[in-house]
Design a protein around this motif. Structure first.
Motif, short mmCIF file in Angstrom:
data_model
loop_
_atom_site.label_atom_id
_atom_site.label_comp_id
_atom_site.label_asym_id
_atom_site.label_seq_id
_atom_site.Cartn_x
_atom_site.Cartn_y
_atom_site.Cartn_z
N VAL A 139 0.84 -1.20 0.00
CA VAL A 139 0.00 0.00 0.00
C VAL A 139 0.87 1.25 0.00
O VAL A 139 1.94 1.28 0.61
N ASP A 140 0.41 2.26 -0.69
CA ASP A 140 1.11 3.55 -0.77
C ASP A 140 2.54 3.42 -1.27
O ASP A 140 3.48 3.98 -0.71
N SER A 141 2.70 2.69 -2.36
CA SER A 141 4.02 2.56 -2.99
C SER A 141 4.39 3.88 -3.64
O SER A 141 3.57 4.52 -4.29
N ASN A 142 5.64 4.27 -3.45
CA ASN A 142 6.15 5.47 -4.11
C ASN A 142 7.52 5.14 -4.71
O ASN A 142 8.04 4.03 -4.55
N VAL A 143 8.09 6.09 -5.42
CA VAL A 143 9.37 5.85 -6.11
C VAL A 143 10.47 5.46 -5.12
O VAL A 143 11.25 4.55 -5.39
N THR A 144 10.50 6.09 -3.97
CA THR A 144 11.54 5.79 -2.98
C THR A 144 11.44 4.35 -2.50
O THR A 144 12.43 3.62 -2.47
N ILE A 192 2.85 4.07 -16.38
CA ILE A 192 1.73 5.02 -16.51
C ILE A 192 1.36 5.18 -17.98
O ILE A 192 0.18 5.13 -18.35
N GLU A 193 2.37 5.32 -18.85
CA GLU A 193 2.12 5.47 -20.29
C GLU A 193 1.43 4.24 -20.87
O GLU A 193 0.61 4.36 -21.78
N LYS A 194 1.74 3.06 -20.33
CA LYS A 194 1.11 1.82 -20.79
C LYS A 194 -0.27 1.60 -20.16
O LYS A 194 -0.95 0.64 -20.47
N GLY A 195 -0.64 2.48 -19.25
CA GLY A 195 -1.95 2.38 -18.61
C GLY A 195 -2.05 1.30 -17.55
O GLY A 195 -3.14 0.82 -17.24
N LEU A 196 -0.91 0.92 -16.96
CA LEU A 196 -0.89 -0.17 -15.98
C LEU A 196 -0.94 0.33 -14.54
O LEU A 196 -1.39 -0.40 -13.65
N ILE A 197 -0.44 1.54 -14.31
CA ILE A 197 -0.51 2.13 -12.97
C ILE A 197 -0.98 3.57 -13.11
O ILE A 197 -0.93 4.14 -14.20
N GLU A 198 -1.45 4.12 -11.99
CA GLU A 198 -1.80 5.52 -11.95
C GLU A 198 -1.24 6.11 -10.67
O GLU A 198 -1.05 5.39 -9.68
N SER A 199 -0.98 7.40 -10.70
CA SER A 199 -0.46 8.07 -9.51
C SER A 199 -1.62 8.70 -8.74
O SER A 199 -2.67 8.98 -9.31
N TYR A 200 -1.39 8.89 -7.46
CA TYR A 200 -2.37 9.58 -6.62
C TYR A 200 -1.64 10.25 -5.47
O TYR A 200 -0.48 9.95 -5.20
N GLN A 201 -2.32 11.19 -4.84
CA GLN A 201 -1.79 11.88 -3.67
C GLN A 201 -2.80 11.77 -2.55
O GLN A 201 -4.00 11.62 -2.79
N LYS A 202 -2.32 11.86 -1.33
CA LYS A 202 -3.21 11.82 -0.18
C LYS A 202 -3.66 13.25 0.14
O LYS A 202 -2.93 14.20 -0.13
N GLN A 203 -4.84 13.34 0.71
CA GLN A 203 -5.39 14.66 1.06
C GLN A 203 -4.45 15.43 1.99
O GLN A 203 -4.28 16.62 1.84
N ASP A 204 -3.85 14.71 2.95
CA ASP A 204 -3.02 15.37 3.96
C ASP A 204 -1.56 15.53 3.55
O ASP A 204 -0.75 16.07 4.29
N ASN A 205 -1.20 15.03 2.34
CA ASN A 205 0.19 15.14 1.88
C ASN A 205 0.20 15.31 0.36
O ASN A 205 0.31 14.33 -0.37
N LYS A 206 0.14 16.51 -0.07
CA LYS A 206 0.10 16.79 -1.51
C LYS A 206 1.47 16.73 -2.16
O LYS A 206 1.59 16.81 -3.37
N GLU A 218 3.86 14.14 -1.71
CA GLU A 218 4.25 12.77 -2.05
C GLU A 218 3.33 12.18 -3.13
O GLU A 218 2.12 12.35 -3.08
N ILE A 219 3.93 11.46 -4.09
CA ILE A 219 3.16 10.80 -5.14
C ILE A 219 3.23 9.29 -4.92
O ILE A 219 4.31 8.73 -4.74
N TYR A 220 2.07 8.67 -4.92
CA TYR A 220 1.96 7.22 -4.72
C TYR A 220 1.39 6.58 -5.99
O TYR A 220 0.85 7.27 -6.85
N TYR A 221 1.51 5.24 -6.05
CA TYR A 221 1.03 4.52 -7.23
C TYR A 221 0.10 3.39 -6.83
O TYR A 221 0.26 2.77 -5.79
N ARG A 222 -0.85 3.13 -7.72
CA ARG A 222 -1.74 1.96 -7.58
C ARG A 222 -1.98 1.41 -8.98
O ARG A 222 -1.79 2.10 -9.99
N LEU A 223 -2.41 0.15 -9.02
CA LEU A 223 -2.65 -0.49 -10.31
C LEU A 223 -3.97 -0.02 -10.90
O LEU A 223 -4.94 0.21 -10.18
#
Length: 157
Positions: A48-53, A74-88, A90-95
């Motif tokens: 959960v909440d995977s990021n580049v780091t 992202i370009e292949k449409g396999l993952i998308e990025s998202y941010q949390k309301q309380d932390n704009k 950091e960028i996280y990824y989900r499938l």
């Protein structure tokens, strides 16, 4: 050849045989996807909440190299990025749904490989497993310490 060399050669040999044997089914079932992309998809699904780091640490890669992989995904449409309301910041990824399809194909392949090798593992005693696990853990900690000596971070387990 001493015992240490025999063990290391045997481990490399087993790993290389597994990789070679699994490669054909993986490439056939996951055409168009690089192993690094598929393993990145697997990590994102399982963490959960995977990021580049976190991804870079897990794969012992630079954040820059991991950023390139996530950008491709992202370009292949396999993952998308998202941010949390309380932390704009950091960028996280989900499938995406398409990413989940690739993840499921990969999981089925791994289950098939486990089934293929099940006969060997059924013959191993609990004591033998414990002994092997102790060795792997000890060796892994040694390698972590060596990595740390180089001034690099090691993911904490």
């Amino acid at each position: 050849m001493n015992k240490e060399e025999q063990v290391m050669m045997a481990l490399r040999d087993v790993f290389n045989k597994m990789a070679w044997l699994n490669k054909f089914k993986m490439e056939d079932s996951l055409k168009g996807y690089k192993p690094s992309e598929v393993h990145c998809i697997e990590y994102i699904e399982k963490n959960v909440d995977s990021n580049v780091t976190k991804l870079a640490e897990s794969f012992y890669m630079t954040r820059s190299a991991m950023s390139k992989i996530t950008k491709r995904l992202i370009e292949k449409g396999l993952i998308e990025s998202y941010q949390k309301q309380d932390n704009k910041k950091e960028i996280y990824y989900r499938l995406t749904e398409q990413g989940k399809v690739i993840y499921e194909i990969h999981e089925k392949l791994h289950k098939g490989f486990q089934e293929r090798d099940k006969g060997v593992f059924e013959q191993v005693t609990v004591e033998q497993f414990d002994s092997m696990l102790r060795f792997v853990e000890k060796y892994s900690k040694h390698l972590d310490a060596e990595i740390k000596k180089m001034g690099m971070d090691v993911k904490s387990e």
